[in-house]
Design an enzyme around this catalytic site. Structure first.
Site, PDB file in Angstrom:
ATOM      1  N   SER A 160       0.851  -1.189   0.000  1.00  0.00           N
ATOM      2  CA  SER A 160       0.000   0.000   0.000  1.00  0.00           C
ATOM      3  C   SER A 160       0.882   1.232   0.000  1.00  0.00           C
ATOM      4  O   SER A 160       2.020   1.187   0.506  1.00  0.00           O
ATOM      5  CB  SER A 160      -0.889   0.011   1.258  1.00  0.00           C
ATOM      6  OG  SER A 160      -1.542   1.261   1.412  1.00  0.00           O
ATOM      7  N   TYR A 208      -2.628  -1.331  10.157  1.00  0.00           N
ATOM      8  CA  TYR A 208      -2.622  -1.565   8.718  1.00  0.00           C
ATOM      9  C   TYR A 208      -1.356  -1.005   8.081  1.00  0.00           C
ATOM     10  O   TYR A 208      -0.680  -1.694   7.298  1.00  0.00           O
ATOM     11  CB  TYR A 208      -3.858  -0.928   8.087  1.00  0.00           C
ATOM     12  CG  TYR A 208      -3.932  -1.073   6.589  1.00  0.00           C
ATOM     13  CD1 TYR A 208      -4.303  -2.277   6.006  1.00  0.00           C
ATOM     14  CD2 TYR A 208      -3.639   0.004   5.758  1.00  0.00           C
ATOM     15  CE1 TYR A 208      -4.372  -2.417   4.628  1.00  0.00           C
ATOM     16  CE2 TYR A 208      -3.711  -0.118   4.378  1.00  0.00           C
ATOM     17  CZ  TYR A 208      -4.081  -1.331   3.817  1.00  0.00           C
ATOM     18  OH  TYR A 208      -4.144  -1.451   2.453  1.00  0.00           O
TER      19      TYR A 208
END
Length: 255
Positions: free
Chosen positions: A139, A152
């Site tokens: 990400s 995350y």
């Protein structure tokens, strides 16, 4: 030049391939001639993939036996594995104060350790056949961080570094390892307004409108945008590329 994107005779395994980025990537590999397997936890979604020429293998990548089983199934049917796309993952939205140890354990077990489990199972075959490609779905938040998603961001940062370290270790075996780092990407759960029982603060339509101002390319990503980047990294077009973390975020990480 187009032959460098020909995956005829190649075998591809996509984890978390029943929706979103995983599904779009599996579909694109099929279009380019590959034999494609996709894993997931939902049998109904997996059954729908068969009509598109994608072979479904049920799996939970938090379970070590499942990871070993799906790789063994692919090898039993085809005898090889050319591309592994570690896409399966989980997102949990909370800051450090409001996340629990259980949240951290789950997200690290799926996003990081699950990807390692799959790679570990695939590497011996890739080495024996003279090479292969592993692409990990990280990400842009694994590159620069983000608010309200500390677990995350940490998991995706770890996945970026794991990709780089594996690239160093596996280069002599002609196994290339890279990561894609998507920005905000519109997928089914975002359009539906909730994820894993969590209501989303910003609906996809509202985020798309805001993106005109804060994303350099003026829009949110689509699953197909990331799929094209994965296919590029897996192809012979990228034969001299390993150990990179490629942002696919409309320029957002450049800010």
């Amino acid at each position: 030049m187009l032959g460098l994107l020909d995956f005829s005779g190649k075998v591809v395994l996509v984890t978390g391939g029943t929706s979103g980025i995983g599904k779009a990537t599996a579909q694109l590999f099929v279009q380019l001639g590959a034999t494609v397997y996709a894993t997931g936890r939902r049998a109904d979604a997996g059954a729908a993939l068969a009509a598109e020429g994608i072979r479904f293998l049920p799996a939970d990548h938090q379970v070590a036996d499942d990871c070993e089983r799906v790789v063994a199934s692919v090898l039993r049917e085809t005898g090889r594995l050319d591309v592994l796309f570690n896409n399966a993952g989980w997102i949990f939205l909370a800051d450090a104060e409001h996340s629990s140890e259980a949240d951290w354990q789950k997200i690290l077990d799926l996003n990081v350790i699950g990807a390692w489990r799959m790679a570990k199972a695939a590497i011996p075959t890739m080495r024996a056949q003279g090479g292969g490609v592993i692409v990990n779905n990280a990400s842009d938040w694994g590159l620069k961080g983000g608010r309200g998603a500390v677990a995350y961001c940490s998991s995706k940062g770890a996945l970026v570094q794991m990709s780089k370290a594996m690239a160093l270790d596996l280069g002599p075996d002609r196994i290339r390892v890279n990561a894609v780092c998507p920005g905000d990407t519109v997928v089914e759960w975002w359009t539906a307004g909730q994820y894993d029982g969590m209501a989303l603060v910003t609906p996809a339509a509202e985020a798309e409108e805001r993106a005109k101002d804060w994303v350099p390319l003026g829009r949110l990503g689509q699953a197909e945008d990331v799929a094209r980047a994965v296919v590029f990294l897996a192809s012979d077009m990228a034969a001299y590329i390993t150990g990179v973390a490629l942002p696919v975020d409309g320029g957002n990480s450049a800010q």
